[in-house]
Design an enzyme around this catalytic site. Structure first.
Site, PDB file in Angstrom:
ATOM      1  N   SER A 145      20.745   5.016 -22.967  1.00 51.31           N
ATOM      2  CA  SER A 145      19.647   5.244 -23.110  1.00 51.31           C
ATOM      3  C   SER A 145      18.902   4.373 -21.852  1.00 51.31           C
ATOM      4  O   SER A 145      17.304   4.345 -21.500  1.00 51.31           O
ATOM      5  CB  SER A 145      19.309   4.364 -24.450  1.00 51.31           C
ATOM      6  OG  SER A 145      19.122   5.010 -25.248  1.00 51.31           O
ATOM      7  N   ASN A 146      19.417   3.277 -21.467  1.00 47.43           N
ATOM      8  CA  ASN A 146      18.675   2.290 -20.489  1.00 47.43           C
ATOM      9  C   ASN A 146      18.845   2.922 -19.094  1.00 47.43           C
ATOM     10  O   ASN A 146      18.566   2.899 -17.661  1.00 47.43           O
ATOM     11  CB  ASN A 146      19.682   0.772 -20.403  1.00 47.43           C
ATOM     12  CG  ASN A 146      18.477   0.277 -21.796  1.00 47.43           C
ATOM     13  OD1 ASN A 146      17.919  -0.601 -21.472  1.00 47.43           O
ATOM     14  ND2 ASN A 146      19.204   0.328 -22.752  1.00 47.43           N
ATOM     15  N   LYS A 194      28.512   4.325 -31.117  1.00 43.96           N
ATOM     16  CA  LYS A 194      27.469   3.074 -30.472  1.00 43.96           C
ATOM     17  C   LYS A 194      26.316   2.961 -32.153  1.00 43.96           C
ATOM     18  O   LYS A 194      25.460   4.084 -32.088  1.00 43.96           O
ATOM     19  CB  LYS A 194      27.131   2.939 -29.892  1.00 43.96           C
ATOM     20  CG  LYS A 194      25.982   1.956 -29.330  1.00 43.96           C
ATOM     21  CD  LYS A 194      25.408   2.779 -27.005  1.00 43.96           C
ATOM     22  CE  LYS A 194      24.884   1.059 -26.956  1.00 43.96           C
ATOM     23  NZ  LYS A 194      23.566   1.739 -27.617  1.00 43.96           N
ATOM     24  N   ILE A 225      27.957  -2.857 -27.387  1.00 38.56           N
ATOM     25  CA  ILE A 225      27.772  -1.726 -25.963  1.00 38.56           C
ATOM     26  C   ILE A 225      25.865  -2.245 -26.212  1.00 38.56           C
ATOM     27  O   ILE A 225      25.347  -1.634 -27.031  1.00 38.56           O
ATOM     28  CB  ILE A 225      27.913  -0.652 -26.500  1.00 38.56           C
ATOM     29  CG1 ILE A 225      28.677  -0.463 -26.622  1.00 38.56           C
ATOM     30  CG2 ILE A 225      27.304   0.101 -25.260  1.00 38.56           C
ATOM     31  CD1 ILE A 225      29.185   1.798 -26.818  1.00 38.56           C
TER      32      ILE A 225
END
Length: 312
Positions: free
Chosen positions: A50-51, A174, A217
């Site tokens: 997502s980053n 995750k 993570i």
């Protein structure tokens, strides 16, 4: 046992991706970031988490970013550091294509978001079918990425995840939902050698380890990889009180990182404090100017952690 093993236990980073002022991939600074993370001891690098602004990239750019990460690691003696690729898309067909691309570019595992365009249609049956079909068509093992914030509020429960864990090519998850109860329900049912469960946030790192997780993570690793390594080592050595103190600091840092402007803020903090990269993002995200943060308490919290990082 799964057909292929999950990623090993440890701490992983959903790496930010640097752009130049024209919003093109900034290859030298992408490589600089990958190298600093590897030198910080990370077990693996998640490209297009997502980053990583995956939704802002073309298929060719996504593949290039994965290959560049793998190449940078290999060229600098970090062949043992894994590359995981985020391959989530809105259709099953495209997601499977991205998994094939990820394999060709050098990723060992794929992390798959649940489609979010049509949440009313994403019944339990359709969620299970989507992830199973992707896993069937993926040439590398897949993992389930549970992040309600970016999947229109869809939060896969432990029953759904346990059902998916029985697929031979689905090897982990995750949990960016931060639900430790869910994490422990999964870890008490599946060993990490078969289905690895990772906390998706730094503020749940130690708590997840205590509940049997395979590690984390987490976005904050972009800023302070060595501090995460220190906490992991303290846990392994049984130094629980010291680990809890450091976990408290990482928990404050996790919250602070979410308050300095999202992805643009993380890039700006890296650029200011580690000497590479720019705060450039692709719209509709917004670049962050740290000159406006002189009295910002959240930025001060991050600076304290960065000072600790540089002392290691």
């Amino acid at each position: 046992m799964p057909a292929s093993p999950p990623p090993p236990p440890g701490y992983y980073v959903p790496a930010v991706l640097f752009f130049d002022e024209n919003e093109e991939l900034d290859v030298p600074n992408i490589k600089a970031h990958v190298l600093r993370l590897a030198q910080g001891g990370v077990t693996g690098i998640l490209v297009q988490g997502s980053n990583g602004e995956a939704q802002h990239l073309s298929h060719e750019e996504r593949k290039q970013a994965i290959a560049l990460t793998r190449q940078t690691l290999d060229e600098n003696g970090f062949q043992n550091v894994l590359v995981i690729a985020g391959t989530g898309a809105q259709s099953t067909r495209e997601t499977k294509k991205l998994c094939v691309d990820a394999k060709e570019a050098g990723a060992s595992h794929a992390l798959v978001l649940t489609p979010s365009t049509w949440p009313p249609q994403m019944t339990v049956e359709n969620v299970l079918r989507f992830h199973r079909e992707v896993a069937d068509g993926s040439p590398i093992p897949t993992m389930i990425y549970n992040f309600p914030v970016v999947t229109a509020g869809q939060d896969l429960d432990s029953d759904i995840l346990s059902t998916l864990a029985e697929h031979p090519n689905i090897v982990g998850t995750k949990l960016s939902c931060g639900n430790i109860g869910k994490l422990q329900r999964l870890t008490t049912r599946f060993p990490s050698s078969e289905f690895a469960v990772y906390a998706g946030r730094s503020d749940a790192f130690l708590h997840g380890l205590n509940a049997g997780s395979a590690g984390t993570i987490a976005a904050l690793v972009n800023l302070v990889p060595k501090l995460h390594g220190k906490l992991y080592k303290l846990f392994q050595e049984g130094k629980h009180l010291e680990a809890m103190v450091l976990q408290g600091k990482l928990g404050q840092g996790d919250w602070a990182a979410s308050k300095v402007g999202g992805i643009g803020g993380i890039k700006a903090v890296i650029s200011r404090n580690f000497g590479y990269g720019t705060p450039s993002v692709r719209g509709p995200l917004k670049a962050v100017n740290l000159d406006n943060f002189a009295d910002n308490k959240y930025y001060r919290t991050l600076l304290e952690l960065i000072e600790m990082e540089k002392a290691l």
